[in-house]
Design an enzyme around this catalytic site. Sequence first.
Site, PDB file in Angstrom:
ATOM      1  N   LYS A 150      29.206  43.678  39.982  1.00 54.25           N
ATOM      2  CA  LYS A 150      28.549  42.468  40.494  1.00 54.25           C
ATOM      3  C   LYS A 150      27.733  43.120  41.694  1.00 54.25           C
ATOM      4  O   LYS A 150      28.346  44.040  42.651  1.00 54.25           O
ATOM      5  CB  LYS A 150      29.548  41.589  41.101  1.00 54.25           C
ATOM      6  CG  LYS A 150      30.055  40.491  40.246  1.00 54.25           C
ATOM      7  CD  LYS A 150      30.819  39.319  40.858  1.00 54.25           C
ATOM      8  CE  LYS A 150      31.498  38.460  40.027  1.00 54.25           C
ATOM      9  NZ  LYS A 150      31.907  37.462  40.942  1.00 54.25           N
ATOM     10  N   ARG A 248      37.185  35.439  35.133  1.00 49.48           N
ATOM     11  CA  ARG A 248      36.650  36.375  36.112  1.00 49.48           C
ATOM     12  C   ARG A 248      36.784  35.816  37.482  1.00 49.48           C
ATOM     13  O   ARG A 248      36.954  36.069  38.915  1.00 49.48           O
ATOM     14  CB  ARG A 248      35.316  37.181  35.954  1.00 49.48           C
ATOM     15  CG  ARG A 248      35.157  38.041  37.144  1.00 49.48           C
ATOM     16  CD  ARG A 248      33.950  39.098  36.815  1.00 49.48           C
ATOM     17  NE  ARG A 248      33.798  40.071  37.872  1.00 49.48           N
ATOM     18  CZ  ARG A 248      33.001  41.024  37.917  1.00 49.48           C
ATOM     19  NH1 ARG A 248      32.318  41.349  36.866  1.00 49.48           N
ATOM     20  NH2 ARG A 248      32.887  41.687  39.143  1.00 49.48           N
TER      21      ARG A 248
HETATM   22  P1  NAD Z   1      30.482  47.193  54.756  1.00 50.19           P
HETATM   23  O1  NAD Z   1      29.941  47.713  53.683  1.00 50.19           O
HETATM   24  O2  NAD Z   1      29.655  46.391  55.817  1.00 50.19           O
HETATM   25  O3  NAD Z   1      31.271  48.190  55.420  1.00 50.19           O
HETATM   26  C1  NAD Z   1      32.213  47.832  56.867  1.00 50.19           C
HETATM   27  C2  NAD Z   1      31.724  49.082  57.930  1.00 50.19           C
HETATM   28  O4  NAD Z   1      32.425  49.966  57.880  1.00 50.19           O
HETATM   29  C3  NAD Z   1      30.298  48.944  58.017  1.00 50.19           C
HETATM   30  O5  NAD Z   1      29.992  49.136  59.308  1.00 50.19           O
HETATM   31  C4  NAD Z   1      30.346  50.637  57.252  1.00 50.19           C
HETATM   32  O6  NAD Z   1      29.026  51.261  57.812  1.00 50.19           O
HETATM   33  C5  NAD Z   1      31.542  51.004  57.816  1.00 50.19           C
HETATM   34  N1  NAD Z   1      32.143  52.186  57.008  1.00 50.19           N
HETATM   35  C6  NAD Z   1      31.977  52.312  55.571  1.00 50.19           C
HETATM   36  N2  NAD Z   1      32.863  53.435  55.330  1.00 50.19           N
HETATM   37  C7  NAD Z   1      33.421  53.888  56.435  1.00 50.19           C
HETATM   38  C8  NAD Z   1      34.062  55.014  56.709  1.00 50.19           C
HETATM   39  N3  NAD Z   1      34.628  55.588  55.710  1.00 50.19           N
HETATM   40  N4  NAD Z   1      34.246  55.258  58.037  1.00 50.19           N
HETATM   41  C9  NAD Z   1      33.653  54.670  58.976  1.00 50.19           C
HETATM   42  N5  NAD Z   1      33.208  53.450  58.944  1.00 50.19           N
HETATM   43  C10 NAD Z   1      32.879  53.146  57.529  1.00 50.19           C
HETATM   44  O7  NAD Z   1      31.681  46.197  54.422  1.00 50.19           O
HETATM   45  P2  NAD Z   1      32.947  46.070  53.255  1.00 50.19           P
HETATM   46  O8  NAD Z   1      34.056  45.530  53.828  1.00 50.19           O
HETATM   47  O9  NAD Z   1      32.837  47.528  52.647  1.00 50.19           O
HETATM   48  O10 NAD Z   1      32.057  45.271  51.972  1.00 50.19           O
HETATM   49  C11 NAD Z   1      31.665  43.765  52.042  1.00 50.19           C
HETATM   50  C12 NAD Z   1      30.567  43.533  51.354  1.00 50.19           C
HETATM   51  O11 NAD Z   1      31.231  43.824  49.940  1.00 50.19           O
HETATM   52  C13 NAD Z   1      30.326  42.301  51.415  1.00 50.19           C
HETATM   53  O12 NAD Z   1      28.828  42.311  51.623  1.00 50.19           O
HETATM   54  C14 NAD Z   1      30.679  41.418  50.140  1.00 50.19           C
HETATM   55  O13 NAD Z   1      30.102  40.224  49.908  1.00 50.19           O
HETATM   56  C15 NAD Z   1      30.791  42.544  49.171  1.00 50.19           C
HETATM   57  N6  NAD Z   1      31.556  42.233  48.091  1.00 50.19           N
HETATM   58  C16 NAD Z   1      31.281  42.385  46.704  1.00 50.19           C
HETATM   59  C17 NAD Z   1      32.091  42.481  45.873  1.00 50.19           C
HETATM   60  C18 NAD Z   1      31.626  42.632  44.220  1.00 50.19           C
HETATM   61  O14 NAD Z   1      32.231  42.403  43.291  1.00 50.19           O
HETATM   62  N7  NAD Z   1      30.355  43.164  44.202  1.00 50.19           N
HETATM   63  C19 NAD Z   1      33.346  42.252  45.883  1.00 50.19           C
HETATM   64  C20 NAD Z   1      33.774  42.083  47.280  1.00 50.19           C
HETATM   65  C21 NAD Z   1      33.040  42.058  48.481  1.00 50.19           C
HETATM   66  N1  GLY Z   2      34.740  40.178  43.681  1.00 54.52           N
HETATM   67  C1  GLY Z   2      34.843  39.158  42.910  1.00 54.52           C
HETATM   68  C2  GLY Z   2      34.412  39.900  41.476  1.00 54.52           C
HETATM   69  O1  GLY Z   2      34.257  41.088  41.197  1.00 54.52           O
HETATM   70  O2  GLY Z   2      34.337  39.148  40.596  1.00 54.52           O
END
Ligand code: NAD
Ligand code: GLY
Length: 371
Positions: A150, A248
Site C-alpha cells: 500500500k 485485508r
Molecule cells: P514516520 O515515518 O513519520 O516516522 C516516525 C518518526 O521517526 C519520523 O520523525 C522519522 O524521521 C523518525 N525515524 C524513523 N526511523 C528512525 C530511526 N531509526 N531513528 C530515529 N528516528 C527515526 O512514522 P511511522 O510511524 O514509521 O509511519 C507512519 C506512516 O505509515 C503513516 O503515514 C501511516 O499512514 C503509514 N502507514 C502505512 C501503512 C501501509 O500499509 N502502507 C501501514 C501503516 C501505516
Molecule cells: N496497514 C493496513 C494494510 O496494509 O492493509
Amino acid sequence: MQANTSPAVARVHIHLAERSYPIVIGAGLLGSASTYEQLPKATTALIVSNTTVAPLYAAPLAHALRTRYQKVLQVTLPDGEDHKDWPTLQLIFDALLGNGCDRKTVLFALGGGVVGDMTGFAAASYMRGVPFVQVPTTLLAQVDSSVGGKTAINHPLGKNMIGAFYQPLQVVCDLDALATLPPRELSAGLAEIIKYGPIADMVFLDWIEGHLEALMSKDPAALAHAIQRSCEIKAWVVGQDERESGLRAILNFGHTFGHAIESGLGYGVWLHGEGVGCGMVMAAHLSQRLGLVDMAFVDRLTGLVLRAGLPVKGPVLSATDNAGRYLELMRVDKKSEAGEIRFVVIDGPGKAAVRGAPDALVREVIDACCA
Ligand code: NAD
Ligand code: GLY
C-alpha cells in the site's frame, strides 16, 4: 570470547505470484552488501530518506549499494506526516528526472512509514513503474507499512486518499536501526503489533502481554519475534487479498477512529500509531456494544494499549458536536460504501469482521471514549 546475542536472520515471504518477495529480519542488514545481492541488475539506485534518518543511516546503505550500482543518488525529504503530500512527492520526481534516471533505476525507501509510502507511490508512478526496496527504520514500518504494497500520500480532506497498490522487490528490517528510535515512536509501532492479536492470533496477544517490557526496552530477541510474527500474519492476509477486496480490511482494526483523530487534529499532532492504539480501544467498545465481545476483552485490550504507552481516550475534535465531527471525518474512509461507515470489529477474540453500525451507537462509543 563474547557470545553473539543477535537473533539469527529470519525470512518471511509474501506470496503474490510474480510479485512475490522476501522480508528479511535481522541485525546489521542495512549496511551489508550481501543483503541486496538478489536484486536485479541496474545502473542507478536512488535512496529516498528524510532529514532525520538520512544522517543516521544513508551512508552505510549507500556504501553497501555502491558495490552493486554505478550511481547511488540520494534525495532527502522534509520529515513529518504533514509532509506526506504532493509538494514533497514532487521532490522525488525532481531527483529522478533531474538525474536522468531510467526505468530500471531502483528506489530505496530508507525511513519510517511516511518515507516508505511516498517512495512506493513515486516508484509506482515514475515512468509508469520502477522497482523499489523498502528499508524500514521504525518499528511501525517494520511490522506493517513496508509490507504489502500500500502506497499513498495524504489529502487535506482525508488520510492516504491518493495512492496505489505497488509491491516492493524486498523488505529489509534491520533491528539495529531501532536503536535510535525515540520511545514515543516505539510505542506507536507497538500499536500495530498489538493489532495482530485481536484480529488473528490470541496466542500472539498472550505473548505480547508477557513480553511488553522486553519490547519496550528494545530487547533484540523480543523485537525480532514480534516483527517476524507480525509480518507472518500480514503476509497471510495480503497473500489472500492483495487489493483489499475483503479480508485485508481487517488490518485496519482501529484505523477508522484513528484516521479521524489524525486528520481531525491535523496530521502529525498524534502519531499514526497513537491514533491506531486509541482507535482499537474505541473499536473494541463498539464491538462490545454490538454484542460481539464481552467487557473483559475490552478491558484487557485497553490495559495493554495503556501499558504500551499509548492513549486510550480520544481527543475532543469539536466543542459543539464531537461525535458528529468524528462521524463526518470517518465517512471519508476508503472502506465507506455509499456514505455508510464500515468498521473493523472484533467478532470474538482472534477474529475480525467488517460491518456498519447505527450512528446512534457510534455516538455512544465516541461520547464514552473521548476525554
Ligand atoms: P514516520 O515515518 O513519520 O516516522 C516516525 C518518526 O521517526 C519520523 O520523525 C522519522 O524521521 C523518525 N525515524 C524513523 N526511523 C528512525 C530511526 N531509526 N531513528 C530515529 N528516528 C527515526 O512514522 P511511522 O510511524 O514509521 O509511519 C507512519 C506512516 O505509515 C503513516 O503515514 C501511516 O499512514 C503509514 N502507514 C502505512 C501503512 C501501509 O500499509 N502502507 C501501514 C501503516 C501505516
Ligand atoms: N496497514 C493496513 C494494510 O496494509 O492493509
